[in-house]
Write a protein that holds these residues in place. Structure first.
Motif, PDB file in Angstrom:
ATOM      1  N   MET A 255      -6.603  -2.316  -1.402  1.00 47.54           N
ATOM      2  CA  MET A 255      -5.246  -1.992  -0.539  1.00 47.54           C
ATOM      3  C   MET A 255      -5.472  -2.698   0.887  1.00 47.54           C
ATOM      4  SD  MET A 255      -7.580   0.579  -0.550  1.00 47.54           S
ATOM      5  CE  MET A 255      -6.934   1.512  -2.040  1.00 47.54           C
TER       6      MET A 255
ATOM      7  N   VAL B  95       0.820  -1.210   0.172  1.00 45.67           N
ATOM      8  CA  VAL B  95      -0.003  -0.106  -0.188  1.00 45.67           C
ATOM      9  C   VAL B  95       0.773   1.192   0.082  1.00 45.67           C
ATOM     10  CG1 VAL B  95      -0.100   0.192   2.368  1.00 45.67           C
ATOM     11  CG2 VAL B  95      -2.098   1.378   1.114  1.00 45.67           C
ATOM     12  N   THR B  96       0.432   2.096  -0.637  1.00 41.29           N
ATOM     13  CA  THR B  96       1.203   3.490  -0.729  1.00 41.29           C
ATOM     14  C   THR B  96       0.614   4.587   0.310  1.00 41.29           C
ATOM     15  OG1 THR B  96      -0.228   4.609  -2.358  1.00 41.29           O
ATOM     16  CG2 THR B  96       1.472   3.008  -3.128  1.00 41.29           C
TER      17      THR B  96
ATOM     18  N   GLU C 100      -0.468   7.415  -0.135  1.00 41.17           N
ATOM     19  CA  GLU C 100      -1.505   8.116  -0.887  1.00 41.17           C
ATOM     20  C   GLU C 100      -2.806   7.140  -0.635  1.00 41.17           C
ATOM     21  OE1 GLU C 100      -4.140  10.972  -2.466  1.00 41.17           O
ATOM     22  OE2 GLU C 100      -1.837  11.125  -1.953  1.00 41.17           O
ATOM     23  N   GLN C 101      -2.574   5.954  -0.936  1.00 34.29           N
ATOM     24  CA  GLN C 101      -3.676   5.225  -0.765  1.00 34.29           C
ATOM     25  C   GLN C 101      -4.257   5.207   0.619  1.00 34.29           C
ATOM     26  OE1 GLN C 101      -2.103   1.508  -2.255  1.00 34.29           O
ATOM     27  NE2 GLN C 101      -3.469   1.648  -4.321  1.00 34.29           N
TER      28      GLN C 101
ATOM     29  N   LEU D  81     -11.676  -3.281  -0.695  1.00 36.35           N
ATOM     30  CA  LEU D  81     -10.748  -2.655  -1.263  1.00 36.35           C
ATOM     31  C   LEU D  81      -9.601  -3.287  -1.462  1.00 36.35           C
ATOM     32  CD1 LEU D  81     -11.216   0.625   1.067  1.00 36.35           C
ATOM     33  CD2 LEU D  81     -12.082   0.314  -1.312  1.00 36.35           C
TER      34      LEU D  81
ATOM     35  N   THR E 220      -6.020   8.451   1.585  1.00 38.32           N
ATOM     36  CA  THR E 220      -7.476   8.180   0.797  1.00 38.32           C
ATOM     37  C   THR E 220      -8.547   7.548   1.769  1.00 38.32           C
ATOM     38  OG1 THR E 220      -6.406   8.328  -1.451  1.00 38.32           O
ATOM     39  CG2 THR E 220      -8.788   7.473  -1.059  1.00 38.32           C
TER      40      THR E 220
END
Length: 289
Positions: free
Chosen positions: A142, A63-64, A66-67, A140, A70
């Motif tokens: 992520m 996972v990043t 940004e994710q 999801l 979010t």
């Protein structure tokens, strides 16, 4: 002389017998009170977990940032969500190893500890809302998995049912033990006072008049024994409570609590009733009523 005065005089003369009886009753009630204390705290943990509205959202290793942001924003915008806390792999490793000496865990890299989002909800429908949020999060890409502690609540419920059954069986054993001990003590006391009883009957005393002080003594034995048991258990609880780890309390969602005052009073009343009943039944067989 009132029955209470006669009971006081008799108890003072036969204090050794009464002391042994009270000690035996106290031991029996300590076992019962300890079982009730465990059941009471397990029930508190189960209720706390069932209504806590807490979930751990474990994130996929790839996972990043940004994710993560979010998902955080989406959770904070969800109705009923009060807290969202991101726990990185390094943070999870540090929290798990805090105040512990475990070479195996310490040798694992931070990547072995999954990052997560700790979510808290409040409100009357927190549990139902949490299930809905968990299903949405699980879909999801992520998100690796979502832990809502519902399974642990069900396991605690099964454990609690077993604890209640064990406490009920123990209560029956305690009842039998108290009745046996008090009955035996009252019979011994009656034998030691047989001359006094015979004199009272010769001067016209009724069986009820003869019986009353013995019943009072039996009630006192049961009540004092139960009160001593509550005091001893309270002392032991204070020792355990002083050594209780705050982090463990945070994980469980509550800290240990002692028996409520109504339960303590109920045990003393139960001891008095059992003692009085045992004395009455033993005298009913020994006196010609």
């Amino acid at each position: 002389m009132t029955p209470l005065d006669r009971a006081w005089r008799g108890g003072r003369n036969d204090w050794r017998l009464h002391f042994l009886s009270i000690f035996s009753v106290a031991v029996a009630f300590v076992c019962l009170a300890a079982a009730l204390l465990v059941v009471f705290n397990v029930q508190g943990i189960r209720a706390r977990w069932a209504s806590s509205g807490r979930a751990s959202v474990y994130l996929d290793p790839g996972v990043t940032e940004e994710q993560v942001r979010t998902v955080e924003r989406a959770l904070r915008a969800t109705a009923g969500v009060t807290t969202v806390r991101f726990v990185s792999s390094a943070d999870a490793r540090r929290e798990l190893l805090a105040d512990r000496v475990d070479d195996v865990l310490a040798a694992l890299p931070p990547e072995a500890f999954p990052a997560s989002l700790e979510v808290g909800l409040e409100g009357d429908d927190a549990t139902a809302r949490l299930d809905m949020v968990a299903k949405q999060l699980s879909a999801l890409p992520m998100v690796d998995r979502v832990e809502t502690y519902g399974t642990w609540s069900q396991r605690l419920g099964a454990l609690l049912a077993g604890g209640v059954t064990a406490a009920a069986i123990l209560a029956i054993i305690v009842l039998a033990a108290v009745v046996s001990v008090v009955s035996s003590t009252i019979r011994l006391v009656l034998q030691r006072r047989h001359i006094e009883v015979e004199v009272l009957k010769l001067v016209g005393a009724t069986d009820a008049f003869v019986r009353r002080p013995f019943v009072i003594e039996g009630a006192a034995q049961g009540a004092i024994g139960a009160a001593v048991a509550v005091a001893v258990l309270g002392f032991l609880y204070a020792i355990v409570r002083s050594q209780f780890d705050g982090q463990l309390g945070a994980m469980l969602g509550m800290t240990p609590t002692f028996l409520p005052i109504l339960a303590q009073a109920g045990m003393v009343v139960l001891g008095a009733l059992l003692g009085a009943g045992a004395a009455f039944l033993s005298l009913r067989r020994l006196l010609s009523i």
